[in-house]
Design an enzyme around this catalytic site. Structure first.
Site, PDB file in Angstrom:
ATOM      1  N   GLN A  22     -27.010 -47.774  18.229  1.00 58.88           N
ATOM      2  CA  GLN A  22     -26.307 -47.356  17.140  1.00 58.88           C
ATOM      3  C   GLN A  22     -26.092 -46.018  16.759  1.00 58.88           C
ATOM      4  O   GLN A  22     -25.651 -45.507  15.739  1.00 58.88           O
ATOM      5  CB  GLN A  22     -26.762 -48.260  15.744  1.00 58.88           C
ATOM      6  CG  GLN A  22     -26.748 -49.563  15.591  1.00 58.88           C
ATOM      7  CD  GLN A  22     -25.214 -50.376  15.788  1.00 58.88           C
ATOM      8  OE1 GLN A  22     -24.350 -49.561  15.509  1.00 58.88           O
ATOM      9  NE2 GLN A  22     -25.180 -51.396  15.797  1.00 58.88           N
ATOM     10  N   SER A  23     -26.108 -45.190  17.853  1.00 56.88           N
ATOM     11  CA  SER A  23     -25.975 -43.689  17.868  1.00 56.88           C
ATOM     12  C   SER A  23     -24.595 -43.427  17.275  1.00 56.88           C
ATOM     13  O   SER A  23     -23.632 -43.435  17.904  1.00 56.88           O
ATOM     14  CB  SER A  23     -26.413 -43.279  19.253  1.00 56.88           C
ATOM     15  OG  SER A  23     -26.205 -41.738  19.288  1.00 56.88           O
ATOM     16  N   ASN A  24     -24.602 -42.547  16.345  1.00 52.25           N
ATOM     17  CA  ASN A  24     -23.525 -41.651  15.773  1.00 52.25           C
ATOM     18  C   ASN A  24     -22.892 -40.803  16.938  1.00 52.25           C
ATOM     19  O   ASN A  24     -21.883 -40.693  17.109  1.00 52.25           O
ATOM     20  CB  ASN A  24     -23.803 -40.708  14.730  1.00 52.25           C
ATOM     21  CG  ASN A  24     -24.136 -41.769  13.485  1.00 52.25           C
ATOM     22  OD1 ASN A  24     -23.104 -42.760  13.165  1.00 52.25           O
ATOM     23  ND2 ASN A  24     -25.127 -41.728  12.720  1.00 52.25           N
TER      24      ASN A  24
END
Length: 324
Positions: free
Chosen positions: A84-86
């Site tokens: 879920q990396s920005n």
């Protein structure tokens, strides 16, 4: 003292890819201040409102890093992060907007069906390589870059969080943007992890000759590890701008709000999310900005800041995590 370095900073920032180049607003958090029983003037710098790929601090960094990649003839961006990396989301979006391809090496179990950043990464056309642990990411990222080279492609490896001197430079420029909007605040509080945003703000404060205190609230790593990154990046930003020996003494990293670890909410961060939303309609994410706001709230309640001071919360984005 640093006039020539500030001019060089502006020249470097002007070369960024032409995406989301407008200043973000500064808003007053009047009702949050009232909810906390008074204290310092509270402001927020809204980098969550950057108008590209759902915003956040990674947009500023990637505008400069993608220019660097294009200058080197790259055709593919390769980076790493969690599922879920920005940072991975914005890397994929910047690649798409600039006609490049992207490969993301991500640890964790992909959600099925995709949600939040995991959904957006796929929408932006990224190739996803999944590994099981954080430790496995870097070797897999470099292996992916070697594979691309064998295939005749020209990869550009973007380190975790885009926290290189070139990426962190974006937040030195952002400090100048803030200084053109308001008198520099007494304190800036923000979420910190890979250290680039914190280093950039510290370098910016030094370049613009401000005594603003830079307080980073860690979302995961120990303060000592983040401090080491910041200490290395600030003089490196100075070197890029021609300000040799650049330093800013008023920098602090607080790792006491991490709780159970990366992405694990705490009682304080959950309260901060609710209080910000109900008082000023300000949305925070559970991974980064909620813990940073918890750190700010705790300081206000403890009387750390004077009533005549101005404290600015730099909202670094991350809102797709609300929809996981």
């Amino acid at each position: 003292m640093h006039a020539a370095a500030r001019q060089r900073l502006a020249e470097l920032a002007a070369r960024a890819v032409p995406v989301a180049g407008h200043p973000t607003p500064v808003d007053e958090l009047t009702r949050l201040r009232e909810a906390l029983g008074g204290g310092p003037r509270l402001l927020v710098k809204r980098d969550d409102a950057l108008p590209f790929a759902m915003g956040g601090n990674k947009v500023r960094k990637m505008r400069l890093l993608v220019r660097h990649a294009i200058d080197q003839g790259a055709d593919t961006l390769v980076t790493m992060g969690g599922v879920q990396s920005n940072h991975a989301r914005v890397t994929a979006a910047m690649a798409a907007a600039c006609g490049l391809r992207s490969v993301l090496v991500l640890n964790g179990a992909p959600p099925d069906p995709p949600t939040g950043n995991a959904l957006l990464q796929r929408m932006f056309g990224a190739e996803i390589v999944t590994v099981t642990t954080r430790e496995a990411r870097a070797p897999a990222m470099h292996a992916a870059a070697r594979r691309l080279e064998r295939e005749g492609r020209r990869p550009y490896v973007v380190p975790l969080g885009g926290s290189t001197p070139e990426g962190a430079l974006a937040y030195a420029h952002a400090f100048g943007e803030l200084a053109a909007q308001i008198d520099p605040p007494d304190v800036i509080v923000h979420s910190t992890s890979s250290g680039g945003t914190q280093a950039g703000l510290a370098a910016g404060a030094a370049l613009f000759e401000s005594r603003t205190r830079i307080v980073g609230i860690s979302a995961d790593d120990p303060a000592s590890a983040i401090d080491a990154i910041v200490r290395a990046l600030v003089p490196a930003i100075g070197a890029l701008t021609g300000a040799g020996g650049l330093a800013h003494e008023d920098v602090e990293t607080d790792d006491t709000f991490v709780g159970g670890g990366y992405g694990v909410p705490t009682e304080a961060s959950t309260e901060a999310m609710s209080l910000a939303a109900r008082s000023d309609g300000l949305l925070l994410d559970p991974v980064y900005t909620a813990k940073a706001m918890a750190g700010l709230i705790a300081r206000v309640r403890a009387g750390v800041f004077r009533a005549d001071q101005t404290v600015l919360f730099w909202h670094t984005g991350g809102l797709p995590a609300l929809f996981v």
